[in-house]
Motif scaffolding. Structure first.
Motif, short mmCIF file in Angstrom:
data_model
loop_
_atom_site.label_atom_id
_atom_site.label_comp_id
_atom_site.label_asym_id
_atom_site.label_seq_id
_atom_site.Cartn_x
_atom_site.Cartn_y
_atom_site.Cartn_z
N TYR A 72 1.01 -1.09 0.13
CA TYR A 72 0.25 0.54 -0.20
C TYR A 72 1.07 1.33 -0.40
N TRP A 73 1.66 1.51 0.99
CA TRP A 73 2.49 2.43 1.22
C TRP A 73 3.07 2.44 -0.57
N ILE A 74 3.78 1.62 -1.09
CA ILE A 74 4.47 1.79 -2.71
C ILE A 74 3.40 2.29 -3.31
N LEU A 75 2.15 1.88 -3.53
CA LEU A 75 1.43 2.37 -4.76
C LEU A 75 1.18 4.07 -4.29
N ARG A 76 0.97 3.92 -2.95
CA ARG A 76 0.58 5.64 -2.84
C ARG A 76 2.09 6.90 -2.92
N SER A 77 3.40 6.12 -2.52
CA SER A 77 4.51 6.24 -2.50
C SER A 77 4.23 7.28 -4.04
N LYS A 78 5.35 8.70 -4.36
CA LYS A 78 5.62 9.66 -5.47
C LYS A 78 7.17 8.29 -6.25
N SER A 79 6.95 7.06 -5.16
CA SER A 79 8.54 7.44 -5.90
C SER A 79 7.64 6.39 -7.55
N LEU A 80 7.01 5.64 -7.44
CA LEU A 80 6.37 4.93 -8.53
C LEU A 80 6.03 6.02 -9.00
N ARG A 81 5.55 7.18 -9.34
CA ARG A 81 5.08 8.43 -9.99
C ARG A 81 6.33 8.55 -10.99
N ARG A 82 7.50 9.09 -10.21
CA ARG A 82 8.52 9.11 -11.16
C ARG A 82 8.80 9.35 -12.28
N ILE A 83 8.65 7.38 -11.66
CA ILE A 83 9.15 6.74 -12.67
C ILE A 83 8.60 6.01 -13.96
N ALA A 84 7.69 6.45 -13.70
CA ALA A 84 6.24 5.87 -14.67
C ALA A 84 6.21 6.42 -15.87
N LEU A 85 5.76 5.98 -17.01
CA LEU A 85 5.58 6.74 -18.13
C LEU A 85 4.10 7.52 -18.44
N ASN A 86 4.36 9.12 -18.35
CA ASN A 86 2.96 9.69 -18.10
C ASN A 86 2.70 10.86 -19.03
N THR A 87 2.87 10.11 -20.76
CA THR A 87 2.57 10.52 -21.50
C THR A 87 1.33 10.09 -22.16
N THR A 88 0.51 10.55 -23.19
CA THR A 88 -0.73 10.09 -23.70
C THR A 88 -0.43 10.24 -25.29
N VAL A 89 -0.87 8.99 -25.80
CA VAL A 89 -1.29 8.65 -27.03
C VAL A 89 -2.49 9.18 -28.17
N ASP A 90 -1.72 10.43 -28.71
CA ASP A 90 -2.88 11.45 -28.61
C ASP A 90 -3.04 11.43 -30.46
N SER A 91 -2.70 10.56 -30.84
CA SER A 91 -2.49 10.23 -32.57
C SER A 91 -3.22 9.19 -32.92
N LYS A 92 -3.75 8.63 -34.02
CA LYS A 92 -4.49 8.13 -34.43
C LYS A 92 -3.63 7.47 -35.44
N LEU A 93 -4.47 6.31 -36.23
CA LEU A 93 -3.47 5.77 -37.32
C LEU A 93 -4.58 6.07 -38.71
N ALA A 94 -4.26 6.80 -39.54
CA ALA A 94 -5.00 7.51 -41.24
C ALA A 94 -5.22 6.38 -41.79
N SER A 95 -6.30 6.07 -41.86
CA SER A 95 -7.66 4.50 -42.73
C SER A 95 -6.30 5.39 -44.28
N THR A 96 -6.30 4.76 -45.19
CA THR A 96 -6.10 4.40 -46.56
C THR A 96 -7.12 4.97 -47.17
N ARG A 97 -8.48 5.34 -46.58
CA ARG A 97 -9.43 5.66 -46.94
C ARG A 97 -9.68 7.69 -47.03
N ASP A 98 -8.71 7.68 -45.64
CA ASP A 98 -9.23 8.73 -45.34
C ASP A 98 -7.76 9.58 -46.18
#
Length: 158
Positions: A72-98
């Protein structure tokens, strides 16, 4: 009895250290995680063997509380937040029809289609799949049909 309790506490401490190594240094299921689990289980089994049933039950309960509080302490600590990947993917695969491609469009292969490679239709470069076995590069092709993101082509020369 004091020696037995010391050994049990040492087993628990080694288990926690190995779990920390597993979480922060060796992600995935590695020897550190397996070793931590074995030390945690080994401490409880050793307590049943040396302290009897009552001592084993007390050790089991204490271990569950300690390990639960630790995780519980490990999950609530900020240690995991510092090493976690916090990026979001906002792109999409363009369809060949597009991209404005349609069956019947003519283009040229940029690489050998064996059976998949690159082809250009106008100013659009896509990954194309040959209906035939192989098509050499710089060969004129025509789009036969489009299946989702796959552009199926055939050589114009044949």
């Amino acid at each position: 009895m004091t020696l037995s309790i010391t050994i049990i506490v040492a087993f628990a401490a080694i288990a926690i250290i190995l779990f920390l190594l597993e979480i922060f240094l060796f992600p995935g299921v590695t020897l550190a995680g397996i070793g931590g689990a074995l030390f945690a289980i080994g401490g409880v089994v050793y307590s049943y063997y040396t302290l009897g049933t009552a001592g084993g039950h007390v050790t089991l309960g204490a271990s569950l509380v300690v390990y639960g509080a630790f995780f519980y302490w490990i999950l609530r600590s900020k240690s995991l937040r510092r090493i976690a990947l916090n990026t979001t993917v906002d792109s999409k695969l363009a369809s060949t029809r597009d991209m404005g491609l349609n069956p019947g469009d003519e283009g040229i292969t940029l690489s050998r289609l064996a059976p998949i490679g690159k082809a250009r239709f106008g100013n659009t470069t896509v990954e194309a799949k040959s209906m035939e076995s192989f098509i050499d590069e710089q060969t004129p092709v025509v789009i036969m049909h489009i299946e989702g993101y796959h552009v199926i082509v055939k050589s114009i020369q044949n």
